[in-house]
Design an enzyme around this catalytic site. Structure first.
Site, short mmCIF file in Angstrom:
data_model
loop_
_atom_site.label_atom_id
_atom_site.label_comp_id
_atom_site.label_asym_id
_atom_site.label_seq_id
_atom_site.Cartn_x
_atom_site.Cartn_y
_atom_site.Cartn_z
N TYR A 1 -7.87 -6.53 14.19
CA TYR A 1 -7.30 -5.15 14.69
C TYR A 1 -7.49 -4.93 16.30
CZ TYR A 1 -6.81 -2.69 10.21
OH TYR A 1 -6.45 -2.37 8.93
N LYS B 1 -14.67 -15.29 4.48
CA LYS B 1 -13.81 -16.38 4.15
C LYS B 1 -14.46 -17.61 4.77
CE LYS B 1 -10.06 -17.96 1.82
NZ LYS B 1 -9.96 -17.96 0.47
N ASP C 1 -11.49 -13.37 -1.38
CA ASP C 1 -10.58 -13.34 -2.67
C ASP C 1 -11.18 -13.19 -4.11
OD1 ASP C 1 -11.71 -15.77 -2.14
OD2 ASP C 1 -10.01 -17.19 -2.64
N ASP D 1 -10.51 -3.02 4.93
CA ASP D 1 -9.36 -2.34 4.95
C ASP D 1 -8.83 -2.56 3.38
OD1 ASP D 1 -7.22 -0.36 5.59
OD2 ASP D 1 -5.99 -2.37 6.00
N ASP E 1 -9.61 0.06 -0.28
CA ASP E 1 -8.26 0.70 -0.91
C ASP E 1 -8.53 0.26 -2.37
OD1 ASP E 1 -7.13 1.86 1.01
OD2 ASP E 1 -5.09 1.35 0.62
C1 IPM Z 1 -7.67 3.11 7.19
C2 IPM Z 1 -6.06 2.87 7.52
C3 IPM Z 1 -6.02 2.51 8.80
C4 IPM Z 1 -6.62 1.20 8.97
C5 IPM Z 1 -4.78 2.38 9.57
C6 IPM Z 1 -4.17 4.00 9.11
C7 IPM Z 1 -4.55 2.06 10.93
O1 IPM Z 1 -5.60 2.26 6.56
O2 IPM Z 1 -8.28 3.98 7.63
O3 IPM Z 1 -7.71 2.49 6.13
O4 IPM Z 1 -5.85 -0.09 8.81
O5 IPM Z 1 -8.01 1.14 9.47
MG MG Z 2 -6.49 1.39 5.08
#
Ligand code: IPM
Ligand code: MG
Length: 357
Positions: free
Chosen positions: A142, A191, A223, A247, A251
């Protein structure tokens, strides 16, 4: 106590859920004799529209001058075609870096009342889902060098994923400290079979672990971890990983709880000032319809009370108010199921405030 709270109202459903979090904080302030002062810090789409910058200098200054920052969610289709530096996400990344928030904690916990919402079979979730992803937040791909250039007649783009020892060391410490307050297990995800940055990651995490003999450390490739999270999430207590892996895995972790609208998160650096936000997005499709779930936002405010303001009793009061209304059968649209009573965003916030009083 007196606290200054920077408020990022955000885009889409952001302002609606933030209004409910502020109502809850006001209720807490009144009951426990605190004074909370709110300062607006426009960021994201709203800031692009008003100031032509996703994080105006004045907003960063407001956040830096605050005791803590509360954020709803930013972004929406309106800004999707903007150049990279003028996208709402840019504001968020600059804010994280500007506040030095290197540790992002994202809990994945299954609410007992919402077990049916999990997409996993009950034979899997019966063993329990209660872990936290500790994601490094201001390093890796990032924040590495990015570039796009023309090479041999075609475009070539790259994003450098790099980590220095001190960046790994400080996030590892957060993971071990977090585990100490939980079930004392850290799984470091990398990884290392392919990436140099992961080899260094593994080495440094292992070194930091020497200071935490009471915590069990394991390592897992990313993975495999993605697979294990859906195969047997009960094996995890604290997962620590680099920015991009975190990230993605966070999710996935939120999805298995089936209630992404309910999950708060915190981002912290070296001081007590943090950035607290629900993990869900700005849901522009339901903005303005009073149907958003404000619980993730409200639980983020509770996390702020606990971790930045050292107000555990107040945080408990908010969290048990949320549990009570769920137990009584109240639901927002996203978690609605048969036989439950559906509430809008405002009524959900009001019901939680009533419980706190
Ligand atoms: C998160 C989001 C952000 C990230 C985006 C919106 C930049 O996906 O907070 O997980 O990738 O960190
Ligand atoms: Mg995210």
């Amino acid at each position: 106590m007196k606290k200054n709270i920077a408020i990022i109202r955000g885009d889409g459903i952001g302002p609606e859920i933030m209004a409910q979090a502020v109502a809850v904080l006001d209720t807490v302030a009144e009951k426990y004799g605190h004074t909370f002062t709110y300062m607006d810090a426009p960021m994201g789409g709203e800031a692009i529209d008003r100031f032509g910058d996703p994080l105006p200098k004045s907003s960063l200054e407001t956040c830096l001058a605050s005791d803590s920052v509360l954020l709803s969610a930013v972004g929406g289709p309106k800004w999707d075609n903007m150049p990279k530096d003028l996208r709402p996400e840019r504001g968020l990344l600059r804010l994280r870096a500007g506040l030095g928030l290197y540790a992002n904690l994202r809990p994945a916990r299954l609410f007992d009342e919402l077990r049916d919402a999990s997409p996993l079979k009950s034979s899997i979730i019966d063993k329990g889902v209660d872990f936290v992803v500790v994601r490094e937040l201001i390093g890796g791909a990032y924040f590495g060098e990015h570039s796009t250039e023309k090479l041999d007649g075609e475009y070539y783009a790259k994003d450098i994923m790099g980590y220095s020892e001190h960046e790994i060391e400080r996030i590892a410490r957060v993971a071990f400290e977090t585990a100490r307050k939980r079930r004392k297990k850290v799984c470091s995800v990398d990884k290392a079979n392919v990436l140099d940055s992961s080899k260094l990651w593994r080495k440094i995490v292992t070194k930091v672990a020497e200071n935490y003999p009471d915590v069990i450390l394991s390592h897992m490739y990313v993975d495999n971890c993605a697979m294990q999270i859906v195969r047997d999430p009960s094996q995890f207590d604290v997962i620590v990983t680099e920015n991009l892996f975190g990230d993605i895995l966070s999710d996935e972790a939120s999805m298995i709880t089936g209630s992404i609208g309910m999950i708060p998160s915190s981002s912290l650096g070296d001081g007590t000032r943090g950035l607290y936000e629900p993990i869900h997005g700005s849901a522009p499709d339901i903005a303005g319809t009073d149907s958003a779930n404000p619980i993730g936002m409200i639980l983020s405010a509770a996390m702020m009370l606990r971790y930045s303001f050292d107000m555990p009793e107040e945080a408990d009061a908010v969290e048990s108010a949320v549990n009570s209304i769920l137990q009584e059968g109240f639901r927002t649209g996203d978690t609605m199921s048969e036989g439950k009573m559906r509430l809008g965003c405002i009524d959900t916030g009001m019901a939680i405030c009533e419980k706190i009083k």
